[in-house]
Motif scaffolding. Sequence first.
Motif, short mmCIF file in Angstrom:
data_model
loop_
_atom_site.label_atom_id
_atom_site.label_comp_id
_atom_site.label_asym_id
_atom_site.label_seq_id
_atom_site.Cartn_x
_atom_site.Cartn_y
_atom_site.Cartn_z
N ALA A 79 -18.96 -17.69 29.69
CA ALA A 79 -18.31 -17.38 30.97
C ALA A 79 -18.06 -18.67 31.74
CB ALA A 79 -19.17 -16.41 31.79
N GLU A 80 -18.98 -19.60 31.62
CA GLU A 80 -18.83 -20.90 32.28
C GLU A 80 -17.88 -21.82 31.53
OE1 GLU A 80 -20.01 -21.91 35.26
OE2 GLU A 80 -20.69 -19.85 35.51
N HIS A 81 -17.74 -21.59 30.22
CA HIS A 81 -16.89 -22.44 29.38
C HIS A 81 -15.95 -21.57 28.54
CE1 HIS A 81 -19.48 -25.79 30.47
NE2 HIS A 81 -20.50 -25.01 30.20
N PRO A 82 -15.08 -20.82 29.18
CA PRO A 82 -14.22 -19.89 28.43
C PRO A 82 -13.21 -20.58 27.52
CG PRO A 82 -13.51 -20.01 30.71
CD PRO A 82 -14.81 -20.77 30.62
N ASN A 83 -13.00 -21.87 27.71
CA ASN A 83 -12.11 -22.61 26.81
C ASN A 83 -12.61 -22.55 25.38
OD1 ASN A 83 -14.22 -24.25 28.05
ND2 ASN A 83 -13.45 -25.91 26.79
N LEU A 84 -13.92 -22.37 25.19
CA LEU A 84 -14.49 -22.31 23.84
C LEU A 84 -13.99 -21.10 23.06
CD1 LEU A 84 -18.14 -23.43 24.64
CD2 LEU A 84 -16.32 -24.78 23.56
N LEU A 85 -13.56 -20.07 23.78
CA LEU A 85 -13.02 -18.87 23.13
C LEU A 85 -11.65 -19.13 22.50
CD1 LEU A 85 -14.05 -16.45 25.95
CD2 LEU A 85 -14.83 -16.26 23.58
N MET A 86 -11.05 -20.21 22.87
CA MET A 86 -9.69 -20.50 22.42
C MET A 86 -9.65 -21.25 21.08
SD MET A 86 -8.20 -19.18 25.02
CE MET A 86 -6.52 -19.61 24.68
N TYR A 87 -10.77 -21.83 20.67
CA TYR A 87 -10.79 -22.64 19.44
C TYR A 87 -10.98 -21.77 18.21
CZ TYR A 87 -11.34 -26.57 22.61
OH TYR A 87 -11.15 -27.48 23.60
N SER A 88 -10.48 -22.26 17.10
CA SER A 88 -10.62 -21.58 15.83
C SER A 88 -12.06 -21.69 15.33
CB SER A 88 -9.68 -22.22 14.80
OG SER A 88 -10.00 -21.78 13.50
N LEU A 89 -12.62 -20.55 14.96
CA LEU A 89 -13.98 -20.56 14.39
C LEU A 89 -13.99 -21.39 13.11
CD1 LEU A 89 -15.46 -16.96 14.66
CD2 LEU A 89 -16.63 -19.08 15.22
N GLU A 90 -13.04 -21.13 12.24
CA GLU A 90 -13.02 -21.74 10.92
C GLU A 90 -12.63 -23.21 10.93
OE1 GLU A 90 -11.25 -18.93 11.70
OE2 GLU A 90 -12.66 -17.48 10.88
N LYS A 91 -11.71 -23.58 11.79
CA LYS A 91 -11.19 -24.95 11.76
C LYS A 91 -11.93 -25.91 12.68
CE LYS A 91 -6.55 -23.52 10.51
NZ LYS A 91 -5.17 -23.38 10.96
N ARG A 92 -12.56 -25.40 13.73
CA ARG A 92 -13.21 -26.31 14.67
C ARG A 92 -14.68 -25.97 14.89
NH1 ARG A 92 -11.49 -29.39 20.05
NH2 ARG A 92 -9.72 -29.82 18.74
N LEU A 93 -14.98 -24.77 15.29
CA LEU A 93 -16.34 -24.44 15.71
C LEU A 93 -17.35 -24.53 14.58
CD1 LEU A 93 -15.56 -21.45 18.12
CD2 LEU A 93 -15.91 -23.87 18.71
N ILE A 94 -17.10 -23.86 13.47
CA ILE A 94 -18.07 -23.86 12.37
C ILE A 94 -18.23 -25.26 11.76
CG2 ILE A 94 -18.55 -22.98 10.04
CD1 ILE A 94 -17.43 -20.25 11.07
N PRO A 95 -17.15 -25.98 11.43
CA PRO A 95 -17.35 -27.32 10.87
C PRO A 95 -18.15 -28.26 11.79
CG PRO A 95 -15.10 -26.62 10.50
CD PRO A 95 -15.72 -25.61 11.43
N ARG A 96 -17.87 -28.22 13.08
CA ARG A 96 -18.60 -29.08 14.00
C ARG A 96 -20.04 -28.63 14.16
NH1 ARG A 96 -14.41 -31.35 18.59
NH2 ARG A 96 -12.80 -31.98 17.11
N ALA A 97 -20.27 -27.34 14.12
CA ALA A 97 -21.64 -26.83 14.20
C ALA A 97 -22.45 -27.27 12.98
CB ALA A 97 -21.64 -25.31 14.31
#
Length: 152
Positions: A79-97
């Motif tokens: 809710a504080e960082h809703p921009n995170l909802l805009m990124y691709s899970l597969e292309k950005r979030l999971i690889p960086r995690a």
Amino acid sequence: MGYDPYSAEFTRSVVVLSQLGKAGWERRSAVYKSWGWSEKDILVAFRKNPWSLMTSENKIMAVMKFFVEKMDCESLYLAEHPNLLMYSLEKRLIPRALVLHFLLRNKLIAKKPNLNTLFVYSEKLFLEKFVNCFDEAPQLLKLYRDQSDLSK
């Protein structure tokens, strides 16, 4: 909602609301509420990034699950960082995690960095700050690239 009616934010909000419609707003609100958000939390996220409510219900669920279950975050972090909802899970979030988990597991960094920063950084800056500066850079880069390639 507290917008200046002459601001670009107001215009973006009106565009999103007109495209989303009442039924779309209610469906997405129901998804957020299933994660413990209040109507006020939804409005906070909307005010910060109106486009985040244009995300599909399935993607909202997937990203929330990822952050809560895999990244050990409170759902309200989004809710504080809703921009995170805009990124691709597969292309950005999971690889960086995966890179982050590698760094933490191997004690290459002492504590988890601000997740918003980690995911918002440009590709170049992410590689500079979280991959290339370590002796394990080739292994980290392979881990990162392999996961990113899987999503293509």
